[in-house]
Design a protein around this motif. Sequence first.
Motif, PDB file in Angstrom:
ATOM      1  N   VAL A  12       0.957  -1.069  -0.089  1.00 49.49           N
ATOM      2  CA  VAL A  12       0.090   0.073  -0.346  1.00 49.49           C
ATOM      3  C   VAL A  12       1.066   1.312  -0.273  1.00 49.49           C
ATOM      4  N   PRO A  13       0.573   2.073  -0.092  1.00 52.68           N
ATOM      5  CA  PRO A  13       1.401   3.443  -0.600  1.00 52.68           C
ATOM      6  C   PRO A  13       1.346   4.413   0.756  1.00 52.68           C
ATOM      7  N   SER A  14       2.266   4.856   0.840  1.00 49.55           N
ATOM      8  CA  SER A  14       1.954   5.610   2.127  1.00 49.55           C
ATOM      9  C   SER A  14       0.807   7.338   1.852  1.00 49.55           C
ATOM     10  N   GLY A  15       0.362   6.332   3.891  1.00 49.12           N
ATOM     11  CA  GLY A  15      -1.450   7.159   3.742  1.00 49.12           C
ATOM     12  C   GLY A  15      -2.815   6.723   3.193  1.00 49.12           C
ATOM     13  N   GLY A  16      -1.921   5.220   2.894  1.00 45.68           N
ATOM     14  CA  GLY A  16      -3.061   4.086   2.998  1.00 45.68           C
ATOM     15  C   GLY A  16      -3.559   3.494   3.885  1.00 45.68           C
ATOM     16  N   SER A  17      -4.049   2.394   3.605  1.00 49.15           N
ATOM     17  CA  SER A  17      -5.185   1.480   5.316  1.00 49.15           C
ATOM     18  C   SER A  17      -4.783   0.218   4.152  1.00 49.15           C
ATOM     19  N   LEU A  18      -5.610  -0.437   5.613  1.00 47.62           N
ATOM     20  CA  LEU A  18      -5.362  -1.757   5.034  1.00 47.62           C
ATOM     21  C   LEU A  18      -6.148  -2.082   6.268  1.00 47.62           C
ATOM     22  N   ARG A  19      -6.492  -3.330   5.731  1.00 46.65           N
ATOM     23  CA  ARG A  19      -7.052  -3.832   7.293  1.00 46.65           C
ATOM     24  C   ARG A  19      -6.624  -5.762   7.181  1.00 46.65           C
ATOM     25  N   LEU A  20      -6.441  -5.993   8.212  1.00 45.52           N
ATOM     26  CA  LEU A  20      -5.695  -7.035   8.336  1.00 45.52           C
ATOM     27  C   LEU A  20      -6.767  -8.249   9.434  1.00 45.52           C
ATOM     28  N   SER A  21      -7.484  -9.319   9.399  1.00 42.88           N
ATOM     29  CA  SER A  21      -8.147 -10.340   9.980  1.00 42.88           C
ATOM     30  C   SER A  21      -7.636 -11.226  10.034  1.00 42.88           C
ATOM     31  N   CYS A  22      -7.587 -11.542  11.609  1.00 36.37           N
ATOM     32  CA  CYS A  22      -7.238 -13.107  11.951  1.00 36.37           C
ATOM     33  C   CYS A  22      -8.206 -13.878  12.211  1.00 36.37           C
ATOM     34  N   ALA A  23      -8.389 -14.394  11.494  1.00 38.52           N
ATOM     35  CA  ALA A  23     -10.081 -16.500  11.904  1.00 38.52           C
ATOM     36  C   ALA A  23      -8.832 -17.081  12.659  1.00 38.52           C
ATOM     37  N   ALA A  24      -9.716 -17.460  13.530  1.00 36.75           N
ATOM     38  CA  ALA A  24      -9.506 -19.058  14.237  1.00 36.75           C
ATOM     39  C   ALA A  24      -9.980 -19.643  14.493  1.00 36.75           C
ATOM     40  N   SER A  25     -10.127 -21.269  14.516  1.00 39.09           N
ATOM     41  CA  SER A  25     -10.759 -22.584  14.680  1.00 39.09           C
ATOM     42  C   SER A  25     -10.066 -23.022  15.556  1.00 39.09           C
TER      43      SER A  25
END
Length: 127
Positions: A12-25
């Motif tokens: 992602v470029p500087s200033g951008g956003s990301l959403r990380l997910s953590c799925a559990a089983s």
Amino acid sequence: QVQLVESGGGLVPSGGSLRLSCAASGLTLDRAVVGWFRQAPGKERQGVACISNSDDTTYYADSVEGRFTVSGDRSKNAVYLQMNSLTPEDTAVYYCAAEIRPFATRAGWFKYDYDYWGQGIQVTVSS
């Protein structure tokens, strides 16, 4: 068998956003503290944020406070890390980890001996 699987990383470029997910089983996260950690090349692993799923209390590292938001979705047994205003200094492998305890503390969450870890996911922020 308990598994934590991260997703949502990338470039992602500087200033951008990301959403990380953590799925559990194999583990119900509503009884766990879930932490997000990151490790950049040549640096020690750093605690980024955590959430106590029993009461939704959250804590953040100073370096991400106000930019990152950690949240949980009990219906999906998952935890998320919304990352905004990213900078190249946020580039690292990000890990989620679960510690079976009802509550976290501000002074302790990043030092717990987390029971379970995900495999990690790369986040790269270009300048």
